[in-house]
Design a protein around this motif. Structure first.
Motif, PDB file in Angstrom:
ATOM      1  N   LEU A 151       0.809  -1.231   0.000  1.00 22.08           N
ATOM      2  CA  LEU A 151       0.000   0.000   0.000  1.00 22.08           C
ATOM      3  C   LEU A 151       0.837   1.274   0.000  1.00 22.08           C
ATOM      4  CD1 LEU A 151      -2.300  -1.995   0.555  1.00 22.08           C
ATOM      5  CD2 LEU A 151      -3.159  -0.428   2.297  1.00 22.08           C
ATOM      6  N   TYR A 152       2.069   1.172   0.482  1.00 21.68           N
ATOM      7  CA  TYR A 152       2.891   2.380   0.640  1.00 21.68           C
ATOM      8  C   TYR A 152       3.758   2.685  -0.573  1.00 21.68           C
ATOM      9  CZ  TYR A 152       5.540  -1.713   2.262  1.00 21.68           C
ATOM     10  OH  TYR A 152       6.088  -2.969   2.374  1.00 21.68           O
ATOM     11  N   CYS A 153       3.864   1.761  -1.508  1.00 20.60           N
ATOM     12  CA  CYS A 153       4.953   1.844  -2.489  1.00 20.60           C
ATOM     13  C   CYS A 153       4.512   2.355  -3.862  1.00 20.60           C
ATOM     14  CB  CYS A 153       5.566   0.461  -2.624  1.00 20.60           C
ATOM     15  SG  CYS A 153       6.901   0.409  -3.820  1.00 20.60           S
ATOM     16  N   ILE A 190       7.631   7.624   3.074  1.00 16.85           N
ATOM     17  CA  ILE A 190       7.349   8.910   2.434  1.00 16.85           C
ATOM     18  C   ILE A 190       6.154   8.690   1.530  1.00 16.85           C
ATOM     19  CG2 ILE A 190       8.260  10.673   0.871  1.00 16.85           C
ATOM     20  CD1 ILE A 190      11.009  10.052   2.002  1.00 16.85           C
ATOM     21  N   THR A 191       5.137   9.486   1.729  1.00 20.27           N
ATOM     22  CA  THR A 191       3.894   9.165   1.010  1.00 20.27           C
ATOM     23  C   THR A 191       4.031   9.424  -0.487  1.00 20.27           C
ATOM     24  OG1 THR A 191       3.083  11.373   1.470  1.00 20.27           O
ATOM     25  CG2 THR A 191       2.389   9.631   2.973  1.00 20.27           C
ATOM     26  N   LEU A 242      -1.885   5.213   0.491  1.00 17.33           N
ATOM     27  CA  LEU A 242      -1.449   5.933   1.699  1.00 17.33           C
ATOM     28  C   LEU A 242      -1.090   7.395   1.417  1.00 17.33           C
ATOM     29  CD1 LEU A 242       0.763   3.323   3.617  1.00 17.33           C
ATOM     30  CD2 LEU A 242      -1.695   3.637   3.675  1.00 17.33           C
ATOM     31  N   ALA A 243      -1.563   7.913   0.308  1.00 20.69           N
ATOM     32  CA  ALA A 243      -1.183   9.267  -0.126  1.00 20.69           C
ATOM     33  C   ALA A 243      -1.331  10.316   0.973  1.00 20.69           C
ATOM     34  CB  ALA A 243      -1.991   9.666  -1.346  1.00 20.69           C
ATOM     35  N   TYR A 286       8.918   6.452  -3.876  1.00 20.74           N
ATOM     36  CA  TYR A 286       8.309   7.641  -3.252  1.00 20.74           C
ATOM     37  C   TYR A 286       8.865   8.854  -3.997  1.00 20.74           C
ATOM     38  CZ  TYR A 286      12.746   7.188  -0.824  1.00 20.74           C
ATOM     39  OH  TYR A 286      14.072   7.016  -0.554  1.00 20.74           O
ATOM     40  N   PRO A 287       8.192  10.014  -3.919  1.00 21.73           N
ATOM     41  CA  PRO A 287       8.601  11.157  -4.746  1.00 21.73           C
ATOM     42  C   PRO A 287       9.856  11.873  -4.231  1.00 21.73           C
ATOM     43  CG  PRO A 287       6.349  11.415  -3.877  1.00 21.73           C
ATOM     44  CD  PRO A 287       6.953  10.269  -3.166  1.00 21.73           C
TER      45      PRO A 287
END
Ligand code: 5AD
Ligand code: SF4
Length: 431
Positions: free
Chosen positions: A158-160, A323-324, A330-331, A398-399
């Motif tokens: 979910l985080y990636c 890091i979202t 998870l944005a 992540y950005p």
């Protein structure tokens, strides 16, 4: 460019050799390389990886000798600077007293440390962790390069940002020729001695292809290879080891099984941990750790993350903040503060005095000074992104990843400047 000091072989004893660095002796494994007494070798993570011609080694040692002493002095100066240590809370003072009288800290102490609030307490906590790093590991600082082979992934964490369901991302895979070229540049032009080959879980790279990559890199470039390819059969990992890989980077992400299964649909923590244990059994140097800031994570979970990492006996701790990413579920998650993250770094150093502790790219990304602060709170390893420029931005877990817009050469220059300022030697010496 040099990230390791040549070591002189002074004795050979079965699987091991004894080497000398400026009078300090080290025992090293010699199964990756054949050499004799009197030869000079590069050693990484306790393994001899490459021979160095005598005249070249002696020249490097001559250059290093003066610098080595200066760096140590600089590190000592920082570590022993007179910190105020005033206005500390009673509870933190009690913990410091325990530490100074070599008493064991307990879970309650650790949780207390994670929840410190006062700026004096925190400063003293970070400085003490830095001191523990200096006492136990001296001023060595590993610099590993990482090459990201592919951003395809069959999983959906979910985080990636490179999760399977993210359709916005442009996917890439490096060909054999591209990998060869990237490694050639990293090793022959930029001097890396350790390379992490990372990718999403991408079945395009079959067991046979990975073996081919490892053989090529080991044979042609004589670097220490870490692989970071996610979950694969223990049998595959065994074959990768036989092909010449010696390190494996695989985080367990969180020690809380419920959070784990929520974040990694269809996956179980137990399987992950069993795989990490299997990697150690095979003989890999394991780098592992966790993500910080997953939803519903408590301080107890964070402490358990550190304790689980320690139980897995890693060569290196690798943990960093989540890091979202805007194109993931998870944005909108709340961010952890830098202070909280530094407390985790310092606590990890309190709990494990002897392991390498990596400043991860995610940690570098959250704040310009985060890397320096982490190095001054117990951390002692760095990673430089050596993925070719055209792909680096696409490995978008992540950005705005640190190092994304900077050439490899510039990343190296900045890191060395920082390490020299802090009195850290970019070698694996001292571990
Ligand atoms: N922020 C920080 N780290 C991330 N990872 C994946 N997504 C993110 C993110 N959004 C980490 C995971 C994984 C490693 C390759 O990257 O911990 O193990
Ligand atoms: Fe794939 Fe790893 Fe990202 Fe999960 S964290 S989606 S396994 S690359």
């Amino acid at each position: 460019m040099c990230y390791a000091i040549p070591a002189k072989v002074i004795d050979i004893k079965g699987r091991f050799a004894i080497v000398d660095y400026f009078g300090e002796k080290r025992k090293v494994v010699r199964d990756l390389l054949s050499f004799s007494v009197g030869d000079y070798v590069y050693v990484q993570a306790g393994m001899a990886i490459r021979k160095i011609p005598k005249n070249q080694a002696e020249e490097l040692l001559r250059i290093w000798k003066g610098l080595f002493v200066k760096l140590k002095e600089q590190d000592e100066k920082i570590v022993n600077a007179d910190y105020a240590n005033k206005g500390l809370s009673t509870s933190f003072n009690n913990i410091l007293d325990k530490l100074n009288s070599h008493k064991r800290l307990d879970r309650q102490d650790y949780l207390e440390l994670l929840s410190l609030q006062g700026s004096s307490d925190m400063e003293a906590f970070f400085n003490t962790a830095n001191k523990l790093r200096n006492i136990n590991l001296s001023n060595s600082c590993c610099i590993h390069g990482i090459i990201e082979l592919s951003n395809f992934c069959k999983n959906n964490c979910l985080y990636c940002g490179i999760r399977r369901d993210n359709e916005k991302i442009k996917r890439y895979r490096m060909s054999m020729e591209e990998i060869d070229k990237a490694v050639d540049y990293a090793v022959n032009k930029r001097g890396f001695k350790v390379l992490v080959l990372q990718s999403g879980e991408d079945d395009f790279y079959t067991k046979e292809k990975i073996i081919e990559i490892i053989r090529l890199v080991r044979k042609k470039y004589q670097v220490l290879i870490f692989i970071s390819l996610g979950e694969r059969d223990a049998g595959d990992y065994q074959a990768f080891y036989a092909a010449g890989a010696r390190g494996a980077l695989l985080r367990f992400e969180t020690s809380n099984p419920k959070i784990y299964s929520r974040m990694r649909p269809g996956k179980k923590l137990e399987d992950r941990v069993n795989l990490i244990k299997a990697l150690r059994k095979i003989g890999y140097l394991v780098a592992t750790g966790f993500l910080l800031g997953l939803p519903k994570e408590s301080d107890k979970d964070i402490l358990n993350n550190i304790l689980l990492t320690k139980r897995l006996k890693p060569e290196m701790y690798s943990f960093g903040p989540l890091i979202t990413h805007p194109d993931t579920p998870l944005a909108n998650l709340r961010k952890l503060t830098l202070e909280k993250i530094l407390k985790v770094v310092a606590l990890a150093r309190f709990i494990d005095r002897k392991s390498r502790l990596l400043v991860t790219t995610a940690l570098e990304t959250i704040d310009e000074d985060a890397k320096e602060k982490a190095l001054l709170s117990g951390a002692n390893s760095l990673m430089i992104n050596a993925t070719p420029d055209k792909y680096r931005k696409l490995y978008d877990i992540y950005p705005s990843r640190a190092g994304c817009n900077v050439t490899i050469e510039e990343q190296i220059a900045r890191n060395l400047k920082l390490l020299y300022r802090l009195g850290r030697a970019p070698t694996d010496l001292g571990a």
